[in-house]
Scaffold this active site. Sequence first.
Site, PDB file in Angstrom:
ATOM      1  N   SER A   1       0.914  -1.313   0.014  1.00  0.00           N
ATOM      2  CA  SER A   1       0.113  -0.029   0.075  1.00  0.00           C
ATOM      3  C   SER A   1       0.892   1.216  -0.074  1.00  0.00           C
ATOM      4  CB  SER A   1      -0.992   0.062   1.205  1.00  0.00           C
ATOM      5  OG  SER A   1      -2.089   0.916   1.062  1.00  0.00           O
TER       6      SER A   1
ATOM      7  N   ASP B   1      -4.890  -4.125  -3.061  1.00  0.00           N
ATOM      8  CA  ASP B   1      -4.257  -3.814  -1.834  1.00  0.00           C
ATOM      9  C   ASP B   1      -3.779  -4.737  -0.997  1.00  0.00           C
ATOM     10  OD1 ASP B   1      -3.160  -2.495   0.741  1.00  0.00           O
ATOM     11  OD2 ASP B   1      -4.235  -0.754   0.080  1.00  0.00           O
TER      12      ASP B   1
END
Length: 311
Positions: free
Chosen positions: A75, A200
Amino acid sequence: MRPPLKNTEQTGIATSSQSLLLAMTESETRNQKLNPSPRIGLVLSGGGARGIAHLGVLEALNELGIRPAHVAGTSSGAIVGAFYCAGWAPRRILAELQQTNIPRLLRPAFTGFGLWAPSRLSGAFGLLRHEAAEALFARHLGTGVRFEDLQIPLTIGTTDLYTGEAVFYSSGPLLRPLLGATAVPVIYQPVAHDGRLLVDGGLLNNLPVEALTDGPNPCPVVIGSHTNPIDVSNQPRTFRSLAMRTLQLAINNNVRSRLVACNIVLEPPALRRISPLGYRRADELFHIGYDHAMSRADELRRVGGMEGQRG
């Protein structure tokens, strides 16, 4: 027993003051002159805007003479890691972020009929597109940049939406895995890459320490930078805050068991009072990370001398 590591081929406010440019130049010079500290690994968590604190941590490590030999992140931690491993000094990354129009990167993916539009990156759906972020990364890192082009080895953690697996990338093309690692499900459109549909990495593993401790050449010392602490004193009172708390709880649940694999964990308590969407507080976030790391300088120096002592 840790799960086996999966290896697959495979950034406001403009500022131009002389003091900032000088600081950037000096910091970048240090970044280029430092040799990697023998087998010290650095893992960078996700955390949205809070991930900017990673830059302050990196600045502190530079000043302490600690430069990781291997970086892993997901991320926002993957973005920081990619730029840092490409040779960008932390203050230069901060300056670029402050000059970036974040709302422009958050381009809605609606059609004229109000429906979600499929992305050319994936053919799948999401509220926000990736094209602006992709262009930004390509402009600064290079359109065809590969993991092998980086100055420091980097591993990026993603999640395969098809199989529900955590997938790590450390070789091959860099941009697609980087985009995938930052694609919050439903909010951002997934990224198709290598037969997978990437989102993610924090969804399943928000602190990919396995990339540093497992495999044929593990790092004997690992520094963890975790930027997603929960403010237990802040009670959710809106739908948005409730959704944010729910996401944080789910993500933090996959982190706790991984923190014990780090020799030292840097988790600035001051981050609790800043929203994961607080990008306008970039300078403050940078200094929170820097101040916290420097407050633990003695501990960091000690772990910097522990190569080879992990059992």
